[in-house]
Design an enzyme around this catalytic site. Sequence first.
Site, PDB file in Angstrom:
ATOM      1  N   HIS A  44      60.456  54.799  63.511  1.00 29.89           N
ATOM      2  CA  HIS A  44      59.771  55.999  63.038  1.00 29.89           C
ATOM      3  C   HIS A  44      58.760  55.641  61.953  1.00 29.89           C
ATOM      4  O   HIS A  44      59.122  55.110  60.907  1.00 29.89           O
ATOM      5  CB  HIS A  44      60.818  56.971  62.486  1.00 29.89           C
ATOM      6  N   HIS A 108      50.733  61.169  58.154  1.00 29.18           N
ATOM      7  CA  HIS A 108      51.847  62.068  58.452  1.00 29.18           C
ATOM      8  C   HIS A 108      51.617  63.510  58.037  1.00 29.18           C
ATOM      9  O   HIS A 108      51.798  64.439  58.828  1.00 29.18           O
ATOM     10  CB  HIS A 108      53.136  61.557  57.800  1.00 29.18           C
TER      11      HIS A 108
END
Length: 329
Positions: A44, A108
Amino acid sequence: MIRLRKIFTNKIVLALLLLIAFIYLNNTSLLAKPRTGSPFLLAHRGESQTFHMENLKNDTCTAERIYPPEHPYLENTIPSMEAAIKDGADMIEFDVHITKDEQFAVFHDWTLDCRTNVKGRSNDYTMAELKKVDIGYGYTPDNGQTYPFRGKGIGLMPSLTEVLERFPNQAFLIHVKSDDPREGELLADVLGKLSPERLSLLTLYGGDQPVASARDKLPDLRIMSMATLKSCLIPYLAIGWTGYTPAACRHTEIHMPDKLAPFLWGWPDKFLNRMDHADVRVITVRGNGSEFSSGFDQPEDLKALPQGYNAGIWTNRIDLIGPLYNKKL
């Protein structure tokens, strides 16, 4: 009359027993085709700084709650991806946002305020301008007493094109953060320039609308969204005991919390074999689904997986998990 009723009742009981036996035999992993090989590791955001998740909300600035750094890498950067590959990542997840000049920045957050030294959203800036931003500016492990990455993140925000060119043979899970169908179309335009072999290594997930619009333009693109998960798993939960895999599952990706996975018909081996047959990639995440970023981040977490499990594993600590499977290069 009583005798006929008894015979009828006995037939119903027998039919139910046969049905129960069929369901068991058709779904028990004891009779499944043996699975071999090691798990598929999904890192991730590459190799990243982790943070505590207590009282985490959608607008929480996670850079302000990181643990004391154990490595020098920042999420969603090319160095962090290089490190993740070295530590054994089979696939790397990263996030994309549209820029002012309609490129895709790998970053992000919805806004730049938390991690960087500028304010606003990525679409307020061109990609060239975002290259000048310090993406390590806001990270602190001690409530603002120190900022260990401040000044070290200038120039580290990559574009989607840069990442794909830098790692031509690497599998990626691309997270489109918006629910704007136009972003899906623009992503499809970028990905559509790739060879079929390169495209086969990519998966797109995120909002229902951009994922659907990208799939409309690129039918061979593997995808995942809340809509595709529901289309696949709800029918499977209803009739999967028969061995049937819904057509909606085909060529998608499924992220399944380890607490909920045992409720799937045939879990683990029969289910995974069925998904393999339908070209579905299954990734197991940690927890009960309340937080899909929860991963298998410590060696003891892996005890929650079935013995011999060899499908996908979501991890935020590929540096700790990869070497356990002898995947470190």
